[in-house]
Design a protein around this motif. Structure first.
Motif, PDB file in Angstrom:
ATOM      1  N   ALA A 126       0.990  -1.345   0.129  1.00  0.00           N
ATOM      2  CA  ALA A 126       0.020  -0.033  -0.098  1.00  0.00           C
ATOM      3  C   ALA A 126       0.770   1.348   0.062  1.00  0.00           C
ATOM      4  N   GLY A 127       2.009   1.638   0.871  1.00  0.00           N
ATOM      5  CA  GLY A 127       3.351   2.518   0.220  1.00  0.00           C
ATOM      6  C   GLY A 127       3.238   2.899  -0.503  1.00  0.00           C
ATOM      7  N   LEU A 128       3.739   2.167  -1.316  1.00  0.00           N
ATOM      8  CA  LEU A 128       4.300   1.884  -2.816  1.00  0.00           C
ATOM      9  C   LEU A 128       3.534   2.458  -3.204  1.00  0.00           C
ATOM     10  N   PHE A 129       2.527   1.639  -3.188  1.00  0.00           N
ATOM     11  CA  PHE A 129       1.211   2.028  -4.239  1.00  0.00           C
ATOM     12  C   PHE A 129       0.675   3.712  -3.826  1.00  0.00           C
ATOM     13  N   VAL A 130       0.904   4.123  -2.785  1.00  0.00           N
ATOM     14  CA  VAL A 130       0.570   5.461  -2.773  1.00  0.00           C
ATOM     15  C   VAL A 130       2.039   6.891  -3.268  1.00  0.00           C
ATOM     16  N   LEU A 131       2.802   5.859  -2.744  1.00  0.00           N
ATOM     17  CA  LEU A 131       3.706   7.299  -3.160  1.00  0.00           C
ATOM     18  C   LEU A 131       4.393   6.797  -4.769  1.00  0.00           C
ATOM     19  N   LEU A 132       4.213   6.093  -5.657  1.00  0.00           N
ATOM     20  CA  LEU A 132       4.065   6.099  -6.781  1.00  0.00           C
ATOM     21  C   LEU A 132       2.671   7.179  -7.476  1.00  0.00           C
ATOM     22  N   SER A 133       1.378   6.668  -6.604  1.00  0.00           N
ATOM     23  CA  SER A 133       0.105   7.265  -7.701  1.00  0.00           C
ATOM     24  C   SER A 133       0.238   8.992  -7.213  1.00  0.00           C
ATOM     25  N   THR A 134       1.110   9.499  -5.672  1.00  0.00           N
ATOM     26  CA  THR A 134       1.741  10.560  -5.946  1.00  0.00           C
ATOM     27  C   THR A 134       2.655  10.702  -7.107  1.00  0.00           C
ATOM     28  N   MET A 135       3.462  10.370  -6.901  1.00  0.00           N
ATOM     29  CA  MET A 135       4.039  10.702  -8.332  1.00  0.00           C
ATOM     30  C   MET A 135       3.796  10.833  -9.182  1.00  0.00           C
ATOM     31  N   VAL A 136       3.186   9.938  -9.559  1.00  0.00           N
ATOM     32  CA  VAL A 136       2.164  10.153 -10.718  1.00  0.00           C
ATOM     33  C   VAL A 136       1.390  11.425 -10.995  1.00  0.00           C
ATOM     34  N   LEU A 137       0.838  11.854  -9.789  1.00  0.00           N
ATOM     35  CA  LEU A 137      -0.321  12.956  -9.579  1.00  0.00           C
ATOM     36  C   LEU A 137       0.866  13.568  -9.845  1.00  0.00           C
ATOM     37  N   ALA A 138       2.073  14.588  -8.912  1.00  0.00           N
ATOM     38  CA  ALA A 138       2.734  15.024  -8.615  1.00  0.00           C
ATOM     39  C   ALA A 138       3.683  15.475  -9.989  1.00  0.00           C
ATOM     40  N   THR A 139       3.604  14.466 -11.105  1.00  0.00           N
ATOM     41  CA  THR A 139       4.691  14.848 -12.059  1.00  0.00           C
ATOM     42  C   THR A 139       4.056  15.834 -13.026  1.00  0.00           C
ATOM     43  N   PRO A 140       4.093  16.906 -13.533  1.00  0.00           N
ATOM     44  CA  PRO A 140       3.445  17.353 -15.213  1.00  0.00           C
ATOM     45  C   PRO A 140       4.131  17.218 -16.331  1.00  0.00           C
ATOM     46  N   TRP A 141       2.488  15.959 -16.110  1.00  0.00           N
ATOM     47  CA  TRP A 141       3.360  15.478 -17.704  1.00  0.00           C
ATOM     48  C   TRP A 141       3.180  16.047 -18.515  1.00  0.00           C
ATOM     49  N   SER A 142       2.311  17.106 -18.517  1.00  0.00           N
ATOM     50  CA  SER A 142       2.040  18.131 -20.349  1.00  0.00           C
ATOM     51  C   SER A 142       3.217  19.031 -20.238  1.00  0.00           C
TER      52      SER A 142
END
Lengths: 372, 214, 194
Positions: free
Chosen positions: B105-121
């Motif tokens: 769960a920790g890994l998942f949360v970490l990765l999802s915050t990374m996905v959300l925080a990265t400016p993909w555009s």
């Protein structure tokens, strides 16, 4: 530098003249060279099998296939037909899925590697930036297929053969890629087109064979080991492990293994000629000949002749190397597994590393001769 | 949407599907050999995704190192260990499962915050395709990523030295070796064979060689 | 450091030597490629068996006196001699005789010891059958004369190496009249009688 004929551009332009949109024209073009290359590779295998049988016969004072077509040229076709019509036997207790998947996994990467084999300036399926590295990477997939075949056959000989094949393949990949790296360092590019381009200009004197004598030997030994040719055919050593990972295979699945081993041999020979023997270059630069004869560089006839000569030269060089491989097969006895690993790790690896360092040093000292 | 984009979307979907299915297979299948082969499938699908991202060199390196070396070594290790062991649930599984769930769960949360925080555009705006990716990787390795690069190579060197020391027995202390030799003189590293239950009553009298290994 | 360099030098020397040997081997293999093939295209061409060839055994029923010497000298007592004592003539009368060529080793002891010369070696060597019991030849089969290779119109007879003229290595196209190298047996006999 004239780039020669560009079939792709001509084809697409002529299609666009017929009123087909450019994207569709490109999509129509794309499968053509791939299809041609697959056919070419398969025919090349037939020729190689015939050559192998004839040269082996000659080396042993025999005649070899004679009655099947003129000079027995149809012998490999007959072999292939026999394998197609043979019963596909599935050994009891074997793993059905992996047993089928094994030969497929061995064949696909070998055929994929033909993507980067150039026969001329524009006669290549794709000139991708990764180039020769793609071949090194793809050839590392085959051991998985071999392990799969060896494991799923439910046979100890097969498993041993598969393990040997994988061990041999991964240990000879390293010196192979190091000797390729020395070439890449000189041409400043991984692309096969650039590698040949860098060797052209001075005819036979410009080929890498003079600049990389050690790399050439290392590459050829490793290529033979990767193809499991005779001095290194331990995975299929008949006397020890019947036929290695192929023991339980028959019919079309065996044919796939057979095909892949010969396609791999031709591929290695082609890449050897690209890396060390100047690819499609004629021993005497064609530009020089053309200017001596007073023919213009843009003359369409000259371009056609250059292109066909390029294809012929590449194939000739490759088949010369195949000939050498067959000759080596009947000269050198098989090595033991410990000798094989000794040769790979204790001889070829240090030599190729030293070769790499030497190339780097020479590149710094003589930038004009070793690609600045 | 033109042809190239369509091909990209379809291949992205196929690759992601293949990767997720293969990854699930690695975890869920009971036969370890299947898991190992599927791991190769996961690596290859990742390489395909790299190609979709225009990182052809990274894709080739992925195939070479993960499929060609790591996966083959894993398969080697599995096939050289002559032991077929069925999965048995552990007795004190509650705590372990909880810890695993926490980490995952920790890994998942970490990765999802990374996905959300990265400016993909930002990355899609302008990718300089003129320069080869190899050149850029090389430049990065020898300028701003020099320290991690060198540290990684030192780590690999340490691993290699360790492997050589393990392989060359003369560097190991003597104490560890002597008792082992005397114990294992008569045992064969084979799987114990089951006795044929044809003569169940008199089987105590006839002892097969397989008995000794049990 | 010096020792290490010496080791490297020795190793390099060994490698060069190995390369030299492989080169020698390659030149031998290459040299073989220009030699003529020694192939005899079997069903169309056949070698003429030598004079002392030990092929299928020929048996003459009428000459046999059923002495069973052939059985006694045979390493495995192979010939089967079926006879009956004829009270009137007070002689053994042979009824059946057979040799199993699936077991025979063609040593020729029986031929050597036969007192009446009713056994002889032929030059027939094409004995293959679809079943091994067909190789058990009875007196009728043993009495058949083999077909000579030189009389077969379908076959090109080829001489063996020792029967070729001097200096000729290739049997193709050697005429019948060409005399073979060395002395013929009758010449040797003539000389020894003198």
């Amino acid at each position: 530098m004239n780039s020669g004929i560009d079939l792709q551009e001509i084809f697409i332009e002529s299609l666009m003249d017929l009123g087909i949109p450019p994207g569709a024209a490109k999509a129509i073009w794309m499968p053509l060279p791939m299809f041609l290359m697959i056919i070419g590779a398969t025919v090349g295998v037939l020729v190689t099998v015939w050559l192998e049988r004839k040269i082996s016969a000659a080396a042993q004072q025999r005649i070899g296939p004679e009655y099947m077509g003129p000079f027995g040229v149809l012998a490999p076709v007959a072999d292939g037909m026999k394998l197609v019509f043979k019963e596909d036997i599935l050994p009891a207790q074997s793993d059905r899925l992996l047993f089928t998947l094994g030969p497929v996994l061995v064949v696909i990467p070998v055929f994929l590697s033909y993507l980067i084999v150039p026969f001329g300036q524009n006669l290549v399926i794709t000139d991708i930036g990764t180039g020769i590295f793609l071949w090194v990477a793809l050839s590392s997939i085959a051991p998985i297929g071999l392990l799969m075949a060896g494991y799923s056959s439910n046979n100890k000989y097969s498993l041993l053969g598969g393990l040997r094949a994988a061990a041999q393949s991964i240990s000879y990949e390293i010196p192979l890629s190091l000797s390729v790296l020395a070439i890449v360092m000189m041409s400043n590019s991984l692309s096969t087109i650039d590698i040949v381009q860098q060797q052209s200009g001075y005819g036979i004197l410009g080929w890498n064979i003079w600049r990389q004598p050690f790399g050439l030997i290392v590459f050829w030994i490793c290529a033979l080991a990767e193809c499991e040719r005779l001095p290194f055919d331990l995975p299929e050593a008949e006397e020890e492990i019947v036929a290695g990972y192929q023991t339980e295979y028959s019919g079309m699945k065996f044919a796939l293994f057979y095909l892949s081993s010969y396609v791999n041999l031709v591929l290695s020979a082609l890449l050897f000629s690209v890396l060390y023997l100047g690819g499609w270059n004629f021993p005497i630069p064609i530009d020089l000949l053309a200017s001596l004869l007073g023919v213009s560089e843009t003359d369409p006839w000259l371009q056609i002749i250059t292109a066909s000569l390029g294809i012929i030269m590449t194939i000739l060089k490759a088949y010369f190397l195949v000939f050498l491989a067959v000759l080596l097969r009947w000269t050198v006895p098989r090595v033991r597994i410990d000798q094989l690993l000794d040769l790979g790790w204790k001889f070829l690896l240090p030599v190729s590393l030293a070769n790499l360092l030497l190339t780097a040093a020479l590149k710094l000292v003589f930038p004009f001769a070793f690609g600045g | 949407m033109d042809l190239a984009q369509g091909v990209q979307i379809v291949s992205f979907a196929l690759l992601s599907l293949m990767m997720i299915a293969a990854a699930l297979g690695v975890v869920l299948l009971t036969n370890i050999v299947y898991s190992a082969f599927l791991l190769g499938g996961v690596f290859i699908s990742i390489a395909g995704l790299y190609i979709l991202l225009n990182a052809d060199f990274v894709a080739a390196a992925q195939v070479l190192i993960y499929v060609g070396a790591v996966n083959v070594l894993i398969l080697f290790a599995i096939m050289l260990v002559n032991k077929r062991e069925d999965f048995t649930p552990l007795s004190s599984a509650g705590l372990r499962k909880g810890a695993t769930a926490l980490v995952c769960a920790g890994l998942f949360v970490l990765l999802s915050t990374m996905v959300l925080a990265t400016p993909w555009s930002a990355s899609t705006a302008s990718v300089p395709t003129t320069e080869s990716s190899i050149v850029r990787i090389g430049q990065h390795f020898f300028t701003d990523f020099l320290l991690p690069f060198e540290l990684a190579s030192v780590l690999l060197l340490i691993a290699m030295v360790g492997a050589i020391i393990l392989a060359r027995r003369e560097y190991l202390p003597e104490v560890l070796q002597t008792p082992n030799v005397q114990q294992q003189v008569l045992t064969l590293p084979e799987r114990p064979r089951e006795l044929v239950p044809a003569v169940s009553d008199s089987s105590t009298l006839t002892s097969t060689p397989g008995d000794r290994n049990k | 450091m010096l020792k290490f360099l010496k080791q490297v030098g020795d190793y390099a020397k060994e490698a060069v030597q190995a390369g030299k040997y492989i080169g020698q081997g390659l030149s031998v293999t290459f040299d073989h490629m220009r030699r003529r093939p020694i192939t005899v295209q079997y069903p169309y061409e056949k070698l003429i068996p030598s004079e002392r060839f030990r092929g299928r055994i020929h048996f003459e029923f009428d000459k046999c006196i059923s002495c069973e010497v052939c059985v006694r000298v045979c390493p495995i007592n192979l010939p089967v001699v079926d006879w009956e004592f004829n009270k009137e003539t007070k002689k053994k009368q042979l009824k059946h005789y057979s040799i199993d060529f699936g077991v025979c080793i063609f040593c020729g002891n029986c031929v050597e010891f036969c007192p009446t010369n009713c056994l002889s070696m032929t030059e027939e060597y094409e004995l293959s059958t679809y079943e091994r019991h067909e190789l058990n030849y009875d007196n009728v089969a043993l009495g058949r004369l083999p077909y000579k290779v030189t009389n077969d119109p379908m076959v090109t007879p080829l001489r063996e190496l020792v029967y070729l003229p001097k200096g000729v290595m290739d049997p193709h196209g050697v005429p019948d009249t060409a005399r073979r190298v060395g002395q013929l047996p009758e010449e040797i006999l003539e000389k020894s009688e003198k």
